[in-house]
Design a protein around this motif. Structure first.
Motif, mmCIF file in Angstrom:
data_model
loop_
_atom_site.group_PDB
_atom_site.id
_atom_site.type_symbol
_atom_site.label_atom_id
_atom_site.label_comp_id
_atom_site.label_asym_id
_atom_site.label_seq_id
_atom_site.Cartn_x
_atom_site.Cartn_y
_atom_site.Cartn_z
ATOM 1 N N PHE A 129 0.829 -1.203 0.000
ATOM 2 C CA PHE A 129 0.000 0.000 0.000
ATOM 3 C C PHE A 129 0.865 1.255 0.000
ATOM 4 N N ASP A 130 1.918 1.243 0.785
ATOM 5 C CA ASP A 130 2.709 2.455 1.001
ATOM 6 C C ASP A 130 3.471 2.902 -0.240
ATOM 7 N N ILE A 131 4.162 1.982 -0.911
ATOM 8 C CA ILE A 131 5.079 2.367 -1.984
ATOM 9 C C ILE A 131 4.377 3.065 -3.147
ATOM 10 N N PRO A 132 3.320 2.475 -3.748
ATOM 11 C CA PRO A 132 2.691 3.177 -4.878
ATOM 12 C C PRO A 132 2.025 4.490 -4.480
ATOM 13 N N ILE A 133 1.442 4.539 -3.275
ATOM 14 C CA ILE A 133 0.798 5.788 -2.853
ATOM 15 C C ILE A 133 1.851 6.864 -2.610
ATOM 16 N N ARG A 134 2.943 6.479 -1.956
ATOM 17 C CA ARG A 134 4.028 7.439 -1.678
ATOM 18 C C ARG A 134 4.666 7.933 -2.967
ATOM 19 N N GLN A 135 4.872 7.034 -3.924
ATOM 20 C CA GLN A 135 5.476 7.452 -5.186
ATOM 21 C C GLN A 135 4.547 8.357 -5.981
ATOM 22 N N SER A 136 3.242 8.102 -5.901
ATOM 23 C CA SER A 136 2.305 8.951 -6.627
ATOM 24 C C SER A 136 2.218 10.348 -6.034
ATOM 25 N N MET A 137 2.689 10.526 -4.792
ATOM 26 C CA MET A 137 2.696 11.849 -4.167
ATOM 27 C C MET A 137 3.783 12.750 -4.718
ATOM 28 N N THR A 138 4.767 12.185 -5.405
ATOM 29 C CA THR A 138 5.907 12.985 -5.854
ATOM 30 C C THR A 138 5.473 14.150 -6.728
ATOM 31 N N ALA A 139 4.547 13.901 -7.653
ATOM 32 C CA ALA A 139 4.073 14.972 -8.533
ATOM 33 C C ALA A 139 3.423 16.092 -7.734
ATOM 34 N N GLU A 140 2.673 15.741 -6.672
ATOM 35 C CA GLU A 140 2.037 16.759 -5.842
ATOM 36 C C GLU A 140 3.065 17.544 -5.039
ATOM 37 N N MET A 141 4.102 16.871 -4.574
ATOM 38 C CA MET A 141 5.117 17.551 -3.762
ATOM 39 C C MET A 141 5.951 18.518 -4.587
ATOM 40 N N VAL A 142 6.214 18.165 -5.839
ATOM 41 C CA VAL A 142 7.049 19.011 -6.689
ATOM 42 C C VAL A 142 6.224 20.119 -7.333
ATOM 43 N N GLY A 143 5.053 19.745 -7.847
ATOM 44 C CA GLY A 143 4.166 20.767 -8.393
ATOM 45 C C GLY A 143 4.445 21.115 -9.841
ATOM 46 N N ARG A 144 5.708 21.219 -10.231
ATOM 47 C CA ARG A 144 6.074 21.623 -11.587
ATOM 48 C C ARG A 144 6.486 20.405 -12.401
ATOM 49 N N LYS A 145 5.854 20.252 -13.556
ATOM 50 C CA LYS A 145 6.086 19.069 -14.380
ATOM 51 C C LYS A 145 7.535 18.948 -14.802
ATOM 52 N N GLU A 146 8.192 20.089 -15.067
ATOM 53 C CA GLU A 146 9.563 20.044 -15.558
ATOM 54 C C GLU A 146 10.549 19.567 -14.495
ATOM 55 N N ASP A 147 10.141 19.590 -13.213
ATOM 56 C CA ASP A 147 11.020 19.116 -12.139
ATOM 57 C C ASP A 147 10.694 17.703 -11.675
ATOM 58 N N LEU A 148 9.650 17.112 -12.247
ATOM 59 C CA LEU A 148 9.210 15.800 -11.779
ATOM 60 C C LEU A 148 10.256 14.719 -12.055
ATOM 61 N N GLY A 149 10.823 14.720 -13.262
ATOM 62 C CA GLY A 149 11.843 13.725 -13.585
ATOM 63 C C GLY A 149 13.034 13.813 -12.661
ATOM 64 N N ASN A 150 13.433 15.046 -12.316
ATOM 65 C CA ASN A 150 14.546 15.228 -11.394
ATOM 66 C C ASN A 150 14.207 14.703 -10.009
ATOM 67 N N ALA A 151 12.968 14.938 -9.556
ATOM 68 C CA ALA A 151 12.548 14.448 -8.238
ATOM 69 C C ALA A 151 12.555 12.919 -8.194
ATOM 70 N N ILE A 152 12.087 12.285 -9.271
ATOM 71 C CA ILE A 152 12.090 10.817 -9.323
ATOM 72 C C ILE A 152 13.519 10.290 -9.276
ATOM 73 N N ALA A 153 14.428 10.952 -10.008
ATOM 74 C CA ALA A 153 15.832 10.537 -9.989
ATOM 75 C C ALA A 153 16.448 10.732 -8.613
#
Length: 304
Positions: A129-153
Motif C-alpha cells: 500500500f505504502d510504496i505506490p501511494i508514496r510514489q504517486s505523491m511525488t508529482a504533488e510535492m514538486v508541483g512543476r512538471k519540468e522538475d518531476l523527472g529530477n525528483a524521481i531521480a
C-alpha cells in the motif's frame, strides 16, 4: 544553493526539485527512514541464517514480500480516491509496528524464524500500500512538471545511497550489540518521515474523480501498460532482472559466513556495495533534463 520556489529551474541543476518545500521535507525524512529500512534488511538476513543455518529459510523470508504483487494495484486505485498524504501517514505509522515487534522479540530472546516469516508478510502488505501511494505523491510535492523527472531521480539516488550506508552500519551494529538494536533503530527512523508528512501543505483538491468499478480500472491499467511498447519493455526487463539477477542478495549472509568465512562487518559491506552502480545511475538521471535517449542506455546498464 538557492531553494527559492518562485525562481526558474536551472538547466541541469541536479538538486533543482529540492527548492519545493514539500519535496524537501519528504527528501529529508525519507532519507533517514530508508537507512533504517536497510539496517533492518541486513540484520534480518543475518539473523535468519544465524537462527536456522538454512538457505531455504532465507528464501522463504524473501518470498514473503511477494504479497506486494497482489495488493499494489489496489493501492494505486485507493490513491486516486483518497487524500494521499493521509494514506501515507497511516501506512508509515503501521510500518513502525513490524520493526518494533522484531526488536522486542529479538532483544528478549523470543525470536524465531516463524515470527520473522509472519512479520515479513505483514511488512509486505503494508509496503504494497505504502510504496505506490508514496510514489504517486511525488508529482504533488514538486508541483512543476519540468522538475518531476529530477525528483524521481533524486528519489532513486536517496534510496540507493541508503542502500550503501544502511547495511554497512548494520554490519557493525550486529557485531557490536546484536540484530535487535538494528530493528529498534529502524522503528525510530519512521518518526522523521511522519513528522515531515504532517508538516507538508497541499492545496485542497478542487475536483474528485468519479468512482468507477475497481476491476474495470485495473483492466484499463493493464491494457495501457501492455499496449504501450516502452513501458511494456521496461517492465519485462525489470521482471527478468528481479528473477534472474537480484536474488543472490537474499543469500548474502550464507555466502559471507559459509563461503568467505567472514563476520557481519564484511557481510554489511558486501550488501552495501551492491548499490554502487545504482547510485551512479541515479546521479546520472538526476542531471538529465529529459528522457529521450534512455532507451539505448537502459539495456546497456542492465547488461553491465
Amino acid at each position: 544553493m538557492s531553494f527559492d520556489e518562485s525562481g526558474p529551474s536551472r538547466p541541469g541543476g541536479m538538486f533543482r526539485s529540492l527548492r519545493h518545500r514539500n519535496y524537501r521535507l519528504f527528501f529529508t525524512g525519507q532519507s533517514i527512514s530508508l537507512i533504517g529500512n536497510w539496517l533492518q534488511w541486513a540484520a534480518m538476513n543475518w539473523l535468519v541464517f544465524r537462527l536456522t543455518g538454512s538457505t531455504g529459510w532465507l528464501g522463504v523470508v524473501g518470498f514473503c514480500r511477494i504479497s506486494i504483487l497482489f495488493v499494489a494495484p489496489f493501492a494505486g486505485l485507493l490513491a486516486d480516491r483518497m487524500e494521499r498524504r493521509k494514506l501515507v501517514v497511516i501506512t508509515q505509522t503501521l510500518a513502525t509496528i513490524q520493526p518494533a515487534l522484531l526488536a522486542l522479540l529479538t532483544l528478549t530472546g523470543w525470536i524465531n524464524q516463524y515470527w520473522i516469516v509472519a512479520l515479513s508478510i505483514f511488512a509486505g502488505i503494508i509496503a504494497a500500500f505504502d510504496i505506490p501511494i508514496r510514489q504517486s505523491m511525488t508529482a504533488e510535492m514538486v508541483g512543476r512538471k519540468e522538475d518531476l523527472g529530477n525528483a524521481i531521480a533524486l528519489n532513486s539516488s536517496m534510496a540507493n545511497a541508503a542502500r550503501l550506508v544502511g547495511p554497512a552500519i548494520a554490519g557493525l551494529l550486529i557485531w557490536a550489540v546484536g540484530e535487535g538494536w538494528c530493528f529498534l533503530l529502524n522503528a525510530l527512523s519512521y518518526i522523521p518521515v511522519i513528522i515531515a508528512l504532517l508538516r507538508m501543505e497541499f492545496p485542497p483538491r478542487t475536483t474528485q474523480p468519479k468512482p468507477r468499478h475497481v476491476l474495470r480500472e485495473l483492466s484499463e491499467g493493464v491494457t495501457y501498460v501492455f499496449g504501450f511498447a516502452p513501458i511494456r519493455a521496461i517492465l519485462l526487463l525489470v521482471c527478468l532482472i528481479s528473477i534472474a539477477g537480484m536474488p543472490f542478495q537474499q543469500f548474502m549472509s550464507a555466502f559471507a559466513r559459509d563461503v568467505l568465512h567472514v563476520g557481519p562487518q564484511i557481510f554489511g559491506l558486501l550488501t552495501g556495495c551492491v548499490g554502487i552502480g545504482a547510485v551512479i545511475g541515479a546521479i546520472f538521471l538526476a542531471r538529465r533534463r529529459s528522457a529521450p535517449g534512455l532507451e539505448n542506455i537502459i539495456p546497456l546498464a542492465a547488461l553491465l
